[in-house]
Structures are given as C-alpha cells and as structure tokens.
Design an enzyme around this catalytic site. Structure first.
Site, short mmCIF file in Angstrom:
data_model
loop_
_atom_site.label_atom_id
_atom_site.label_comp_id
_atom_site.label_asym_id
_atom_site.label_seq_id
_atom_site.Cartn_x
_atom_site.Cartn_y
_atom_site.Cartn_z
N ASP A 182 4.95 -5.07 10.31
CA ASP A 182 6.21 -3.95 11.24
C ASP A 182 5.93 -4.92 12.61
O ASP A 182 7.48 -4.72 12.79
CB ASP A 182 5.91 -2.63 11.02
CG ASP A 182 6.10 -1.94 10.29
OD1 ASP A 182 6.93 -2.42 9.25
OD2 ASP A 182 5.58 -0.41 10.36
N THR B 101 -1.42 7.42 -0.68
CA THR B 101 -2.48 6.96 -1.67
C THR B 101 -3.82 5.52 -0.65
O THR B 101 -4.87 5.63 -1.00
CB THR B 101 -2.43 6.90 -2.70
OG1 THR B 101 -1.97 6.06 -2.61
CG2 THR B 101 -1.60 7.94 -3.44
N ASP C 115 -0.09 -2.50 12.80
CA ASP C 115 0.65 -2.33 10.99
C ASP C 115 1.49 -4.27 11.30
O ASP C 115 2.59 -4.15 12.28
CB ASP C 115 2.08 -1.74 11.07
CG ASP C 115 2.41 -1.68 8.83
OD1 ASP C 115 2.66 -3.32 8.73
OD2 ASP C 115 2.11 -1.41 8.72
N ARG D 190 0.93 -0.78 -0.26
CA ARG D 190 0.03 -0.27 -0.26
C ARG D 190 1.09 1.15 -0.05
O ARG D 190 1.68 0.95 0.92
CB ARG D 190 -1.25 0.06 0.87
CG ARG D 190 -2.32 -1.16 1.36
CD ARG D 190 -2.98 -0.89 2.37
NE ARG D 190 -2.62 -0.08 3.73
CZ ARG D 190 -3.41 0.92 4.62
NH1 ARG D 190 -4.40 0.69 4.08
NH2 ARG D 190 -2.63 1.33 5.59
#
Ligand code: PRP
Ligand code: URA
Length: 213
Positions: free
Chosen positions: A206, A111, A203, A107
């Site tokens: 991560d 945006t 995330d 991603r």
C-alpha cells in the site's frame, strides 16, 4: 559487516539503517517510499549475490590478456507481487543480466493465510540460482508458499531477500525449507494481532503503490 546467523544475514550498515528509518516513518510519501525501497534492494543485492558462482575468463585489457572472475550463471529474480515489484528495479540495477519470474501471492486479511494467484517463470528457472524478493516477512506464509513452488520447479540455490523480518516469519521459513538463505535489513520485535510486523513499516504494498485505505 553483515551479522551472520547460520542461514540468516542481517545487513548492518549506516546507509541501510538510515534508509530503513525513512521507510518506517509514517510521514514518508509513496514517491520517496518507492525510491528508498529500490535503493535498499540495490544495497541488499550486494550481499545476496556474495555466493553466486564465478568462472575464470580471459579479458584483453588495453595492455595485455589477464584472467578475471565473472559470474558463471545469471540468477533469476522472483518478486512476490505486489510489494516485491518495488524491490525489482533496485536488484536489476546491479544484476541487469538476470531474468525475472513473477509470483503473485496475497494474504487473506482475516485468516492471514497466503495463496498464489499468478505465476510466470523463465523456462530454465530450475537450473539457476533464484533470489526471491519481498519487502516483508511477517508470518512467513507467503514466503514459505513461494519457496515450495520454486522447489517444485526444481530450484536448488534459493535466497529470500526481504527488508524487514519478524522472528515468527524467519522461524517458519527456516522450518519450511531446509536450505534457503534469508537476507534482511532488520529483524523486528514481533507481530500484532493482525499479523503486521512491529515496529515494522506498515503495509509495504500500500505504501509503495499509494493504495492506503
Ligand atoms: C505482504 C508482503 C508479503 C506478505 C508477508 O503482501 O508483501 O508478501 O504480506 O506476510 P506473511 O509473511 O504473513 O505472508 P500482501 O499479502 O499484503 O500483498 P500485497 O503485496 O499485494 O500488498
Ligand atoms: N505485510 C506488510 O506489508 N506489512 C506487514 O507488517 C505484514 C505483512
């Protein structure tokens, strides 16, 4: 028992709730996070494989021959890189005969639009049931792109297996693909302004790989 909602299944089980709570906890370190993602993927695979086709085979027990049901066809597991890799071993623990196709999607942080950067599928992917795995279904952009890619490869039997889904992502995926089934451990509340799932778990990539900024 899983909560059925047409094409969406929420796996409801005390073990699943417990392990998901560990993932949501911001103090869970990457080593434990990784292990729990793997365990949840294994538990979810039990549900995801419920409708895999079976065939009759004759087996010799130590006492006599008997008719048994075994899986008719090996599925292909497609982890969406990177975070989907965290689920792969858990799925393969239950489906060791499955083959694996890798699909890299990322991603854009501004945006939030996903683009594919890598793909390597088994040659016969179009003839097999495919289970796509990714811990997070947020806007649904990554999953919708992945499903489109697999349909173009001829895949007919498609399941998307995630750990946490946002309502927005579910809606996007169901609209983008008329037949895919979604399996998730939870449907969360919404997305924030950065398209992160709330309450979510942060995330996933991560946290699995210890690359938190
Ligand atoms: C995360 C996650 C999904 C995607 C979900 O990956 O693992 O692939 O975001 O978001 P979406 O539904 O809005 O598309 P990310 O792009 O952060 O890449 P990573 O796995 O490398 O961390
Ligand atoms: N990707 C993640 O890893 N987490 C989110 O909440 C949304 C997208």
């Amino acid at each position: 028992m899983p909560k059925e909602n047409e094409r969406v299944t929420v796996v409801e089980h005390p073990l699943v709730s417990h392990k998901l709570a560990l993932l949501r906890d911001k103090n869970t370190p990457p080593s434990q996070f990784r292990q729990v993602v793997r365990e949840l993927a294994m538990l979810e695979t039990y549900e995801s494989s419920r409708y895999l086709p079976t065939k009759s085979v004759t087996i010799e027990t130590p006492l006599m021959a008997t008719e048994c049901q075994m899986l008719a066809i090996s599925p292909v597991i497609v982890p969406i890189l990177r975070a989907g890799l965290g689920m792969l071993e858990g799925v393969l623990d239950l489906l060791p005969f499955a083959t694996v196709g890798h699909l890299g999607m990322e991603r854009d942080h501004v945006t939030h639009i996903a683009h594919a950067y890598y793909a390597k599928m088994p040659v016969d992917v179009g003839e097999r049931p495919v289970i796509v795995v990714d811990p997070m279904l947020a806007t649904g952009g990554s999953a919708a792109e992945a499903l489109k890619y697999l349909r173009e490869k001829g895949v007919r039997d498609l399941t998307l297996m995630v750990l946490v889904a946002a309502p927005e992502g579910i809606e996007t995926v169901l609209a983008a693909d008329e037949e895919v089934k979604i399996i998730t451990c939870a449907i969360d509340d919404c997305l924030n302004e950065n398209a992160y799932i709330l309450p979510g778990l942060g995330d996933a990539g991560d946290r699995i790989f210890g690359t938190l900024q």
